[in-house]
Design an enzyme around this catalytic site. Structure first.
Site, PDB file in Angstrom:
ATOM      1  N   GLY A 149       0.843  -1.180   0.000  1.00 56.29           N
ATOM      2  CA  GLY A 149       0.000   0.000   0.000  1.00 56.29           C
ATOM      3  C   GLY A 149       0.881   1.233   0.000  1.00 56.29           C
ATOM      4  N   ILE A 151       2.284   2.888   2.471  1.00 54.63           N
ATOM      5  CA  ILE A 151       3.451   2.801   3.347  1.00 54.63           C
ATOM      6  C   ILE A 151       4.480   1.825   2.773  1.00 54.63           C
ATOM      7  CG2 ILE A 151       4.251   2.025   5.611  1.00 54.63           C
ATOM      8  CD1 ILE A 151       1.568   3.159   6.723  1.00 54.63           C
ATOM      9  N   SER A 170       2.467  -8.599  -2.185  1.00 53.98           N
ATOM     10  CA  SER A 170       1.144  -8.113  -1.796  1.00 53.98           C
ATOM     11  C   SER A 170       0.121  -9.076  -2.367  1.00 53.98           C
ATOM     12  CB  SER A 170       0.902  -6.685  -2.306  1.00 53.98           C
ATOM     13  OG  SER A 170       0.827  -6.677  -3.719  1.00 53.98           O
ATOM     14  N   ARG A 171      -1.105  -8.927  -1.958  1.00 49.30           N
ATOM     15  CA  ARG A 171      -2.120  -9.870  -2.422  1.00 49.30           C
ATOM     16  C   ARG A 171      -2.354  -9.746  -3.920  1.00 49.30           C
ATOM     17  NH1 ARG A 171      -6.251  -8.525   2.328  1.00 49.30           N
ATOM     18  NH2 ARG A 171      -5.000  -6.624   2.268  1.00 49.30           N
ATOM     19  N   ARG A 227       0.525  -4.302  12.073  1.00 48.06           N
ATOM     20  CA  ARG A 227      -0.253  -4.611  13.266  1.00 48.06           C
ATOM     21  C   ARG A 227       0.345  -5.857  13.900  1.00 48.06           C
ATOM     22  NH1 ARG A 227      -1.919  -0.203  12.678  1.00 48.06           N
ATOM     23  NH2 ARG A 227      -4.061   0.578  12.854  1.00 48.06           N
ATOM     24  N   GLU A 256      -2.090  -3.960  23.049  1.00 48.38           N
ATOM     25  CA  GLU A 256      -1.538  -2.614  23.249  1.00 48.38           C
ATOM     26  C   GLU A 256      -2.372  -1.875  24.290  1.00 48.38           C
ATOM     27  OE1 GLU A 256      -1.146  -0.591  19.508  1.00 48.38           O
ATOM     28  OE2 GLU A 256       0.209  -2.095  18.696  1.00 48.38           O
ATOM     29  N   HIS A 275       3.724   2.076  19.263  1.00 50.60           N
ATOM     30  CA  HIS A 275       2.808   2.344  18.154  1.00 50.60           C
ATOM     31  C   HIS A 275       2.841   3.835  17.791  1.00 50.60           C
ATOM     32  CE1 HIS A 275      -1.049   0.710  16.055  1.00 50.60           C
ATOM     33  NE2 HIS A 275      -0.383   1.560  15.282  1.00 50.60           N
ATOM     34  N   ALA A 276       4.056   4.310  17.575  1.00 45.87           N
ATOM     35  CA  ALA A 276       4.254   5.743  17.343  1.00 45.87           C
ATOM     36  C   ALA A 276       4.989   6.030  16.042  1.00 45.87           C
ATOM     37  CB  ALA A 276       5.040   6.346  18.511  1.00 45.87           C
ATOM     38  N   ALA A 277       5.116   5.046  15.159  1.00 47.45           N
ATOM     39  CA  ALA A 277       5.835   5.274  13.902  1.00 47.45           C
ATOM     40  C   ALA A 277       5.181   6.379  13.074  1.00 47.45           C
ATOM     41  CB  ALA A 277       5.910   3.983  13.090  1.00 47.45           C
TER      42      ALA A 277
END
Length: 321
Positions: A149, A151, A170-171, A227, A256, A275-277
């Protein structure tokens, strides 16, 4: 309004809409407070922490809801089927944090290759591990990216600019992609640095489990900006302990916040991030801009951007945000 920002900040952000919409916050950050505020809401700005998910129970508590704006890219805390059945459009902020997350992935790969965190710890303990670092140069690593995607694509572009040989899975293969498309098992077998940047959906839950991690070259490095459920935490720990993984940079986890006693917190070969990227100042401004633009569009009866469930948000009543 569910996102956990101070009331004074929310008041400032939504000041331009004060004559057009009533902004209401939960009286408490729990299910009771969430459901109480949802009862009269036509527009909801979701909670990016995941503490107050818009699941089927929350949707049932929001009979007036026509539009849910998630202040993030991920919508895995939303029950899209329930929201769609209720006639509520759902939008995210796709692209807002793309560069921020991609830069984190590259920075994390640098940190793992050169053992920045490990070396820093040894120095703070009084050591001088000059002969023990034995770092790698990033440009010499084969980088495999799972997910292509926004990112994944930006990460591929940045890694390639540094001289890395980049492949992706990717799919569906992408036209004009940076790097070479490979089937997943082949990608894993040839990746010195594996970057996970795919959305969490039922089909990708547990996608990179123990069997897949076993395909990586010995001493491979893992960077997860997707995730936690895509690469289970226990599988990461087992791969680290077996030596299959020489290091892991994790911005996301199955639970989390990560529990304080979780073994990942004390593992020497793990670089941790809360979880701060995607939380750079620039990215947050982008998110706020997209949220405000979409809410304004809803109030104006205009199309909104980045709707993920294909419904138009229609406002027929006085609006409460």
């Amino acid at each position: 309004m569910l996102l956990p920002l101070p009331p004074e900040v929310i008041e400032l952000l939504f000041a331009p809409l004060k004559d057009r919409a009533e902004v209401v916050l939960p009286s408490s950050r729990d299910r009771a407070g969430q459901h109480a505020v949802l009862a009269e809401a036509d527009i909801v700005v979701g909670d990016f922490t995941g503490e107050l998910p818009m699941d089927a129970e929350a949707v049932a508590a929001a009979p007036r809801l026509v539009f849910l704006q998630q202040p993030q890219v991920g919508v895995d805390t939303c029950d899209l089927d329930a929201l769609t059945a209720a006639g509520a459009a759902v939008a995210n902020t796709a692209g807002a944090n793309t560069r921020s997350v991609a830069e984190w992935a590259v920075g994390a790969a640098f940190a793992l290759c050169r053992k920045f965190a490990w070396t820093d710890r040894r120095m703070r303990e009084g050591g001088w591990p000059q002969l023990d670092v034995r770092g790698r140069e990033l440009h010499a690593q084969r980088v495999g990216i799972v997910g292509y995607g926004a990112i994944g694509a930006e990460s591929a572009r940045l890694f390639q600019a540094l001289g890395c040989r980049v492949s992706y899975w990717s799919r569906t293969p992408k036209d004009g992609a940076v790097g070479t498309y490979l089937e997943l098992d082949e990608l894993l077998a040839g990746s010195d640095v594996l970057v996970v940047a795919i959305a969490l959906v039922p089909e990708t839950t547990g996608l990179i489990g123990p069997e897949q991690l076993a395909l990586l070259p010995k001493d491979a490095l893992l960077v997860n900006v997707a995730r936690g459920g895509i690469v289970p935490d226990d599988a990461v720990l087992a791969a680290l302990d077996s030596g299959r993984l020489a290091g892991a940079a994790l911005d996301v986890f199955e639970q989390e916040p990560l529990p304080s006693e979780h073994p990942l917190r004390s593992h020497e070969q793990v670089l941790l991030s809360p979880h701060a990227a995607g939380a750079s100042a620039q990215a947050q401004l982008n998110v706020i801009g997209q949220v405000m633009a979409n809410i304004t569009a809803v109030l104006d009866g205009k199309p909104v951007e980045h709707v993920v469930n294909g419904l138009p948000p229609l406002i027929h009543r006085k609006t409460h945000a």
